[in-house]
Design a protein around this motif. Structure first.
Motif, PDB file in Angstrom:
ATOM      1  N   SER A  19       0.844  -1.195   0.000  1.00  0.00           N
ATOM      2  CA  SER A  19       0.000   0.000   0.000  1.00  0.00           C
ATOM      3  C   SER A  19       0.882   1.248   0.000  1.00  0.00           C
ATOM      4  O   SER A  19       1.990   1.247   0.542  1.00  0.00           O
ATOM      5  N   GLU A  25      -3.281  -0.378  -6.760  1.00  0.00           N
ATOM      6  CA  GLU A  25      -4.050  -0.078  -5.551  1.00  0.00           C
ATOM      7  C   GLU A  25      -5.114   0.970  -5.849  1.00  0.00           C
ATOM      8  O   GLU A  25      -4.876   1.940  -6.560  1.00  0.00           O
ATOM      9  N   CYS A  47      -7.697   3.880  -4.306  1.00  0.00           N
ATOM     10  CA  CYS A  47      -7.797   4.811  -3.189  1.00  0.00           C
ATOM     11  C   CYS A  47      -9.067   5.637  -3.315  1.00  0.00           C
ATOM     12  O   CYS A  47      -9.574   5.862  -4.422  1.00  0.00           O
ATOM     13  N   GLU A  58      -3.283   5.961   5.080  1.00  0.00           N
ATOM     14  CA  GLU A  58      -2.920   4.676   4.489  1.00  0.00           C
ATOM     15  C   GLU A  58      -4.092   3.701   4.557  1.00  0.00           C
ATOM     16  O   GLU A  58      -5.031   3.876   5.340  1.00  0.00           O
ATOM     17  N   ALA A  59      -4.024   2.658   3.747  1.00  0.00           N
ATOM     18  CA  ALA A  59      -5.055   1.621   3.751  1.00  0.00           C
ATOM     19  C   ALA A  59      -5.078   0.922   5.112  1.00  0.00           C
ATOM     20  O   ALA A  59      -4.066   0.846   5.812  1.00  0.00           O
ATOM     21  N   SER A  93     -10.732  -4.789   4.179  1.00  0.00           N
ATOM     22  CA  SER A  93      -9.770  -3.697   4.139  1.00  0.00           C
ATOM     23  C   SER A  93     -10.480  -2.419   3.717  1.00  0.00           C
ATOM     24  O   SER A  93     -11.502  -2.456   3.029  1.00  0.00           O
ATOM     25  N   LYS A  94      -9.952  -1.310   4.196  1.00  0.00           N
ATOM     26  CA  LYS A  94     -10.451  -0.004   3.801  1.00  0.00           C
ATOM     27  C   LYS A  94      -9.418   0.646   2.897  1.00  0.00           C
ATOM     28  O   LYS A  94      -8.213   0.619   3.188  1.00  0.00           O
ATOM     29  N   ARG A  95      -9.885   1.209   1.814  1.00  0.00           N
ATOM     30  CA  ARG A  95      -8.971   1.858   0.878  1.00  0.00           C
ATOM     31  C   ARG A  95      -8.233   3.010   1.557  1.00  0.00           C
ATOM     32  O   ARG A  95      -8.742   3.649   2.470  1.00  0.00           O
ATOM     33  N   ALA A  96      -7.030   3.265   1.050  1.00  0.00           N
ATOM     34  CA  ALA A  96      -6.326   4.481   1.453  1.00  0.00           C
ATOM     35  C   ALA A  96      -7.133   5.694   1.010  1.00  0.00           C
ATOM     36  O   ALA A  96      -7.954   5.615   0.093  1.00  0.00           O
TER      37      ALA A  96
END
Length: 340
Positions: A39, A68, A70, A92-93, A101-104
């Motif tokens: 990430s 990635e 975002c 950051e992610a 997971s949560k995106r950055a």
């Protein structure tokens, strides 16, 4: 360790994980972890392509050159799907315990902004201007002597004991929730807890939305005093509510990446694997073959990261093998020596 080293950072570059520990007057006040993953780091300025809108006119999804995705906010006017732009990573992610997971998060950067990778953990602590002591994986285990292992146990369990009570820290997708428990009278328990909560938020880099469940305090003056104690010990910038009649306090602090608890708890097998590699590296060099006896899940993690085993062999000067056994717990891996 130098006897006069009482303030500043200790930094250890480990296999798959770098670690830092901060001392103030000889007391541990912060721990930080940096793991290998793909990430974008906080502060990076990178090329991106606008993929789609998320909330019309307000936010959207961009895809970085690494692949990635975002969350972009705010959304520049007139940005069309497929358009190229430069963005700055502002959070950051996040990987969560359930595997989600949560995106950055990113914001637009000027098109003439220089491309740059965000600072590493070492670069970040160098910017603090405090002394840095580089710890080697041989000789006395200085970081453990100064409380690293205890801090990691707190991060893994979410249980933090203090004189007269316990903080129980729970991670949820919406916020970090801290419950105050203990046998003391409510006001005395809350006073002691308020100080330790402030210290814990700094120690483990806990940001975002945070909910504190104090004992119920009927007197407004008592609730005001609890807030005063918290403010006196809170080192970071944050906003908070007053404590309501049910003992609940909400705090909002800037979140730039996962807290230490989120890092440790997101993948317990990875945490155990990296701890074993640290133990193996400290087991000594030149002592013949090294065998890592581990749980099958840890063995699988190691076999997918052959570079870590190669690095362990390089650092210790020993050949390394892995043997899996279902009789070994995930955290029960150990190091054995083979023949010379």
């Amino acid at each position: 360790m130098e006897p006069d080293f009482q303030n500043g950072w200790l930094y250890e570059a480990g296999i798959g994980e770098n670690r830092a520990l901060r001392l103030e007057q000889g007391e541990l006040t912060a721990v930080r972890i940096e793991r290998e993953w793909h990430s974008a780091r906080l502060g990076s300025i990178v090329e991106a392509q606008f993929t789609r809108q998320w909330v019309a006119g307000q936010s959207g999804i961009v895809t970085l050159e690494s692949g990635e995705q975002c969350l972009l906010q705010p959304l520049p006017k007139g940005l069309t799907e497929g358009a190229a732009l430069r963005v700055e990573i502002v959070r950051e992610a996040l990987n969560e315990k359930d595997g989600q997971s949560k995106r950055a998060k990113a914001r637009p950067a000027a098109n003439d902004s220089a491309l740059a990778a965000g600072p590493t953990l070492l670069e970040h602590i160098e910017k603090s201007g405090q002394p840095i002591h580089h710890v080697q994986a041989f000789g006395p285990d200085i970081m453990s002597e100064l409380g690293w292992n205890e801090a990691m146990e707190q991060a893994e369990t979410g249980r933090i004991d203090f004189d007269g009570g316990t903080l129980l820290v729970s991670l949820t997708p919406a916020m970090t929730v801290i419950d105050v428990d203990g046998p003391l009278p409510p006001f005395e328990l809350a006073k002691r807890a308020a100080k330790h909560i402030a210290l814990v938020l700094t120690r483990f880099d806990i940001g975002g939305s945070i909910g504190i469940d104090f004992p119920t305090l009927s007197a407004k003056a008592e609730r005001t005093e609890i807030c005063r104690i918290f403010d006196a010990h809170m080192a970071g910038n944050c906003e908070r509510t007053a404590i309501n009649g049910f003992g609940f306090l909400q705090i909002v602090a800037r979140k730039t990446g996962p807290s230490v608890l989120e890092i440790i708890q997101a993948d317990r097998v990875l945490t155990a694997t990296l701890a074993l590699l640290r133990l193996a590296e400290r087991s000594g060099s030149g002592g013949g073959d090294m065998k890592l006896n581990v749980h099958p899940a840890v063995a699988a993690k190691l076999h997918h990261r052959q570079a870590w085993l190669d690095e362990l062999s390089k650092r210790t000067g020993r050949s390394v093998s892995v043997e899996a056994s279902g009789n070994i717990s995930i955290t029960g891996g150990h190091v054995a020596s083979g023949s010379h």
